[in-house]
Motif scaffolding. Structure first.
Motif, PDB file in Angstrom:
ATOM      1  N   THR B 134      11.358 -27.056  27.924  1.00  0.00           N
ATOM      2  CA  THR B 134      11.590 -27.653  26.569  1.00  0.00           C
ATOM      3  C   THR B 134      12.771 -27.100  25.643  1.00  0.00           C
ATOM      4  N   LYS B 140      11.563 -32.834  28.630  1.00  0.00           N
ATOM      5  CA  LYS B 140      10.138 -32.695  28.084  1.00  0.00           C
ATOM      6  C   LYS B 140       9.132 -32.520  29.245  1.00  0.00           C
ATOM      7  N   GLU B 143       4.815 -36.452  27.672  1.00  0.00           N
ATOM      8  CA  GLU B 143       4.942 -37.091  26.344  1.00  0.00           C
ATOM      9  C   GLU B 143       3.576 -36.696  25.569  1.00  0.00           C
ATOM     10  N   LEU B 161       6.727 -27.221  20.835  1.00  0.00           N
ATOM     11  CA  LEU B 161       6.669 -28.803  21.463  1.00  0.00           C
ATOM     12  C   LEU B 161       6.681 -29.591  20.493  1.00  0.00           C
ATOM     13  N   ALA B 164       9.939 -30.545  19.310  1.00  0.00           N
ATOM     14  CA  ALA B 164      10.844 -31.234  20.171  1.00  0.00           C
ATOM     15  C   ALA B 164      10.541 -32.601  20.740  1.00  0.00           C
ATOM     16  N   VAL B 166       7.469 -33.358  21.344  1.00  0.00           N
ATOM     17  CA  VAL B 166       6.394 -33.792  22.390  1.00  0.00           C
ATOM     18  C   VAL B 166       5.037 -33.826  21.702  1.00  0.00           C
TER      19      VAL B 166
END
Lengths: 88, 404
Positions: B134, B140, B143, B161, B164, B166
């Protein structure tokens, strides 16, 4: 499910095989490794070393000054060609 | 031959290289990764004063400062063995063999795996790997993921995460087995989290940690732990649920969660499936000591430092002549401590190499390591200072026996 879970991927040693061997032979981490081949594959035990250690730790007194499973070179995978290569 | 070789281009290795180069030594830094920075590259968090600690820019600063001082870097270069020949240390890499009088091992740490049925499926990765994907590669990991293992490192990476974009379905404990043991025990996990509760923005966790001063209250905390978990950065943290299985045909499709009691035992019939396309396993960090072991350095097992650590003193010397250590190989701590230790190691090496008048500077740098440790925002183990004291005591005993 837990029984069939792979602990050492290189040598395909299962959780069950390690638990049974540890119980049957009441053995040290090194003996557990030698009996099952866990940690003796291509990667040199980089992933499963600590798991093998933990599964034997309950049965043996952990020595504070000794690393239970020996480290041996090469500590990273390397081809035979490179290992014995003539530098000239 | 180089004056000094550093193995590891993380915060400790680079800062040691900088302090050696400032004293006029020729320095070469080796690293197996393709970029300099080590684990520092992945770090991103908000500090108490509101500024952000960005590992990529911090790494870049260190790397550039070292290059400006003439430090050479060889990246993508794994070291597979070291040995002592006479006064020299020989360093074996795939393509060439190097030698030096002064060798620093700054190899950092590695992550412990968490074996849960299905953990060998593609899509399961260590939480550190998800962080590197990441933050460093900007890819990624998936998902929507589940993180197995609730600890300082996994909580910090869960937040990254989230930043970012995610989705993290939840963080939960692993199912109890002979290996996961402590990490699968709700009360023990809660204990280990209490000392970092100041990091949690959730008022519940903050208030909770004040209430849970003694063991009885801690137990209550786990007993009355909300069924739906406590959320931190909108991520549900489940201390009363364990992942019993990771399922999927050829790759991760989801995990099976089950309720657990305060001892970590499963509540039968409580299983539920959660769909995910990746899973992170987080077993914590341990010092990466392989090279110190093949060099035959004495070791001690010190739990407060994360595992076996090579014997060393405050000047970062090992008992082996010309071999030095710095950073997480000496115990699991943050990057700022590693940088400070690197400075000390660099000065010690310069002193060994014959640079005079460094004694005061070395003492000051040891002071800085301690101050940095006292002011650290994140402590991986609450008793890290006790662990450091143990190493110093061991060193005293060892030096005593050798000279007797």
């Amino acid at each position: 499910m837990t029984e069939n879970m792979i602990i050492c991927r290189c040598e395909e040693v299962t959780y069950k095989a390690l638990v049974e061997t540890a119980n049957q032979y009441n053995c040290s981490a090194r003996e557990l490794k030698l009996r099952t081949r866990a940690g003796m594959g291509y990667c040199g035990g980089r992933t499963c070393r600590h798991m093998v250690d933990k599964m034997a730790a309950d049965l043996t007194i952990t020595k504070q000054t000794d690393i239970t499973l020996k480290y041996q070179p090469p500590i990273r995978p390397i081809s035979f060609g490179h290992l014995g290569a003539d530098e000239s | 031959m180089n004056d000094v070789i550093m193995i590891g281009a993380g915060p400790a290795g680079i800062s040691a290289a900088i302090s050696c180069a400032q004293k006029g030594l020729e320095v070469l830094v080796l690293d197996e990764y393709l970029e300099a920075g080590g684990r520092l590259l992945g770090q991103l968090y908000e500090e108490p004063n509101g500024s952000w600690w960005n590992g990529i820019s911090e790494s870049d600063k260190l790397h550039r400062q070292a290059m400006n001082l003439g430090v050479q870097f060889e990246l993508n270069t794994p070291v597979n063995n070291i040995e002592k020949l006479g006064d020299h240390w020989i360093i074996y890499t795939e393509n060439k063999t190097l030698s030096t009088n002064h060798l620093l091992l700054a190899t950092g740490a590695a992550e412990s795996p968490v074996p849960v049925p299905g953990w060998t499926l593609p899509g399961v990765m260590s939480v550190g790997a998800a962080q590197v994907m990441t933050n460093v590669h900007r890819v990624k990991p998936g998902e929507r993921g589940v993180i197995i293992g609730v600890n300082v490192l996994s909580s910090a990476i869960a937040m990254e995460l989230k930043l970012a974009g995610v989705d993290i379905a939840c963080m939960a404990l692993p199912k109890m087995n002979a290996i996961t043991n402590q990490q699968a025990h709700p009360k023990k996990v809660l204990d280990s989290l209490l000392h970092v509760s100041h990091m949690a923005p959730s008022q519940f966790v903050k208030m909770g940690s004040k209430l849970m001063k003694n063991d009885f209250m801690k137990k209550l905390g786990v007993s009355f732990y909300p069924k739906n978990g406590v959320t931190m950065w909108d991520i549900p943290i489940q201390l009363r649920k364990a992942v019993v299985n990771i399922y999927g045909n050829k790759q991760v499709e989801g995990v099976t969660l089950a309720n657990i009691d305060t001892n970590g035992d499963l509540v039968a019939g409580s299983e539920e499936n959660v769909a995910t396309d990746f899973v992170c396993i987080a077993g914590g960090l341990y010092p990466l000591t392989e090279l110190a072991a093949v060099a035959d350095c004495p070791f001690y097992l010190i739990e407060e430092l994360g595992g076996y650590v090579p014997l060393h003193n405050e000047k970062m010397e090992t008992p082996l002549n010309g071999l030095f250590v710095a950073g997480n190989i000496t115990g699991i701590e943050g990057a700022k401590v590693a940088i400070a230790q690197g400075t000390t190691a660099g000065l010690s090496i310069a002193q060994h190499a014959g640079v005079d008048g460094l004694e005061d500077e070395i003492k000051e740098s040891i002071q800085v390591v301690e101050e940095t440790r006292d002011n650290a925002y994140i402590q991986f183990h609450p008793k890290v200072k006790k662990g450091r004291k143990k190493v110093q005591d061991r060193w005293g005993n060892y030096v005593g026996t050798v000279s007797d």
